[in-house]
Write a protein that holds these residues in place. Structure first.
Motif, PDB file in Angstrom:
ATOM      1  N   LEU A   1      -2.180  -5.170 131.589  1.00  0.00           N
ATOM      2  CA  LEU A   1      -3.519  -5.850 131.637  1.00  0.00           C
ATOM      3  C   LEU A   1      -4.395  -4.674 131.882  1.00  0.00           C
ATOM      4  CD1 LEU A   1      -3.142  -9.022 132.878  1.00  0.00           C
ATOM      5  CD2 LEU A   1      -3.578  -8.340 130.581  1.00  0.00           C
ATOM      6  N   LEU A   2      -4.135  -3.771 132.732  1.00  0.00           N
ATOM      7  CA  LEU A   2      -4.811  -2.792 133.324  1.00  0.00           C
ATOM      8  C   LEU A   2      -4.997  -1.626 132.207  1.00  0.00           C
ATOM      9  CD1 LEU A   2      -6.479  -1.052 135.341  1.00  0.00           C
ATOM     10  CD2 LEU A   2      -4.526  -0.229 136.350  1.00  0.00           C
ATOM     11  N   GLU A   3      -4.023  -1.325 131.299  1.00  0.00           N
ATOM     12  CA  GLU A   3      -4.192  -0.319 130.262  1.00  0.00           C
ATOM     13  C   GLU A   3      -4.672  -0.919 129.149  1.00  0.00           C
ATOM     14  OE1 GLU A   3      -3.142   2.906 130.045  1.00  0.00           O
ATOM     15  OE2 GLU A   3      -2.711   2.389 132.003  1.00  0.00           O
ATOM     16  N   GLN A   4      -4.787  -2.327 128.917  1.00  0.00           N
ATOM     17  CA  GLN A   4      -5.506  -2.968 127.787  1.00  0.00           C
ATOM     18  C   GLN A   4      -7.166  -2.983 128.213  1.00  0.00           C
ATOM     19  OE1 GLN A   4      -4.088  -6.752 127.519  1.00  0.00           O
ATOM     20  NE2 GLN A   4      -2.456  -6.300 126.076  1.00  0.00           N
ATOM     21  N   TYR A   5      -7.456  -3.259 129.515  1.00  0.00           N
ATOM     22  CA  TYR A   5      -8.776  -3.071 130.081  1.00  0.00           C
ATOM     23  C   TYR A   5      -9.525  -1.828 129.629  1.00  0.00           C
ATOM     24  CZ  TYR A   5     -12.672  -2.661 133.500  1.00  0.00           C
ATOM     25  OH  TYR A   5     -13.785  -2.361 134.070  1.00  0.00           O
ATOM     26  N   ARG A   6      -8.420  -0.584 130.203  1.00  0.00           N
ATOM     27  CA  ARG A   6      -8.935   0.578 130.120  1.00  0.00           C
ATOM     28  C   ARG A   6      -9.286   0.981 128.571  1.00  0.00           C
ATOM     29  NH1 ARG A   6      -5.128   3.471 134.581  1.00  0.00           N
ATOM     30  NH2 ARG A   6      -6.225   2.849 136.380  1.00  0.00           N
ATOM     31  N   ALA A   7      -8.162   0.622 127.755  1.00  0.00           N
ATOM     32  CA  ALA A   7      -8.498   0.686 126.294  1.00  0.00           C
ATOM     33  C   ALA A   7      -9.706   0.098 125.881  1.00  0.00           C
ATOM     34  CB  ALA A   7      -7.176   0.340 125.442  1.00  0.00           C
TER      35      ALA A   7
ATOM     36  N   ALA B   1       4.346  -5.329 136.162  1.00  0.00           N
ATOM     37  CA  ALA B   1       4.288  -4.874 134.795  1.00  0.00           C
ATOM     38  C   ALA B   1       3.153  -5.398 133.949  1.00  0.00           C
ATOM     39  CB  ALA B   1       5.749  -5.031 134.177  1.00  0.00           C
ATOM     40  N   GLU B   2       3.177  -6.676 134.073  1.00  0.00           N
ATOM     41  CA  GLU B   2       1.945  -7.573 133.471  1.00  0.00           C
ATOM     42  C   GLU B   2       0.940  -6.759 133.839  1.00  0.00           C
ATOM     43  OE1 GLU B   2       0.359 -12.153 132.536  1.00  0.00           O
ATOM     44  OE2 GLU B   2       2.296 -11.852 133.584  1.00  0.00           O
ATOM     45  N   ALA B   3       0.423  -6.622 135.023  1.00  0.00           N
ATOM     46  CA  ALA B   3      -0.744  -6.285 135.764  1.00  0.00           C
ATOM     47  C   ALA B   3      -1.070  -4.837 135.179  1.00  0.00           C
ATOM     48  CB  ALA B   3      -0.852  -6.394 137.258  1.00  0.00           C
TER      49      ALA B   3
ATOM     50  N   ILE C   1      11.627 -10.784 143.713  1.00  0.00           N
ATOM     51  CA  ILE C   1      11.628  -9.324 143.334  1.00  0.00           C
ATOM     52  C   ILE C   1      11.312  -8.980 141.780  1.00  0.00           C
ATOM     53  CG2 ILE C   1      12.704  -7.055 143.201  1.00  0.00           C
ATOM     54  CD1 ILE C   1      14.152  -7.778 146.101  1.00  0.00           C
ATOM     55  N   LYS C   2      12.122 -10.013 140.967  1.00  0.00           N
ATOM     56  CA  LYS C   2      12.056  -9.906 139.681  1.00  0.00           C
ATOM     57  C   LYS C   2      10.481 -10.559 139.169  1.00  0.00           C
ATOM     58  CE  LYS C   2      16.972 -10.004 138.232  1.00  0.00           C
ATOM     59  NZ  LYS C   2      18.119 -10.734 138.034  1.00  0.00           N
ATOM     60  N   ARG C   3      10.196 -11.286 139.689  1.00  0.00           N
ATOM     61  CA  ARG C   3       8.934 -12.033 139.382  1.00  0.00           C
ATOM     62  C   ARG C   3       7.886 -11.057 139.920  1.00  0.00           C
ATOM     63  NH1 ARG C   3      11.246 -16.875 141.378  1.00  0.00           N
ATOM     64  NH2 ARG C   3       9.993 -16.547 143.420  1.00  0.00           N
ATOM     65  N   ALA C   4       7.966 -10.469 140.888  1.00  0.00           N
ATOM     66  CA  ALA C   4       7.104  -9.305 141.500  1.00  0.00           C
ATOM     67  C   ALA C   4       6.956  -8.267 140.566  1.00  0.00           C
ATOM     68  CB  ALA C   4       7.173  -8.948 143.056  1.00  0.00           C
ATOM     69  N   GLU C   5       8.116  -7.816 140.040  1.00  0.00           N
ATOM     70  CA  GLU C   5       8.122  -6.556 139.256  1.00  0.00           C
ATOM     71  C   GLU C   5       7.458  -7.119 137.864  1.00  0.00           C
ATOM     72  OE1 GLU C   5      12.278  -5.628 138.785  1.00  0.00           O
ATOM     73  OE2 GLU C   5      12.296  -4.414 140.685  1.00  0.00           O
TER      74      GLU C   5
END
Length: 179
Positions: A73-79, A68-70, A60-64
């Protein structure tokens, strides 16, 4: 026990209350069983359950963390996408401005060239006109002297006289043409 009852020993035994030897043997067996379970089985089961809990919680922690990393990365991609769009718009605007500047330069050069060609044409026309006027003056002068000689009846062969007469005649023509 069943044998004892058949031989006639304890025939008046109450069937609801167990025999004390059976209670002792059962208690000792139960205690040994509890000891074995508590000493060997329950710790092993606890380790297994704890390992499963750790695996589930770790998953669960790894999935969270992966989520969070995804998201990051999505925010970085959008920026980056927004920045790329801004850069593309700027490049497009710069290219349009450069194209307009080049267009204006080309138009200015074309106008200058056109003006130069027109001026060269005018100059060539003026030179041609001057040449034609000079040739016509000489010819008209000769014709005028010949005609005047015939009218006057005297020879105007003298160059100085002829030149003066021709110049007066042409000046008269020019002043008549200017009016």
């Amino acid at each position: 026990m069943f044998l004892l009852a058949a031989e006639g020993g304890e025939s008046d035994h109450n069937p609801i209350i167990p025999i004390w030897q059976e209670i002792v043997v059962g208690t000792v067996a139960f205690a040994v069983l509890c000891f074995v379970l508590m000493k060997f089985v329950f710790p092993r089961m606890e380790q297994t359950f704890q390992a499963r809990v750790d695996a589930i919680e770790g998953g669960i922690k790894r999935a969270e963390a992966a989520q969070a990393e995804a998201n990051q990365l999505l925010e970085q991609y959008r920026a980056q996408l927004a920045e790329a769009r801004t850069d593309a718009a700027k490049i497009r605007d710069d290219a349009r401005a450069d194209a307009e500047g080049i267009r204006q330069d080309i138009l200015a050069k074309a106008r200058e060239e056109s003006d130069r060609v027109i001026q060269a044409g005018k100059d060539a026309l003026a030179a041609e006109r001057a040449t034609i006027v000079r040739e016509l003056r000489a010819e008209v002068g000769t014709i005028a002297v010949d005609l005047a000689s015939k009218i006057v009846g005297e020879s105007l062969a003298d160059e100085a006289r002829r030149k003066g007469t021709v110049d007066r005649f042409l000046s008269g023509l020019e002043s008549t043409g200017a009016r």
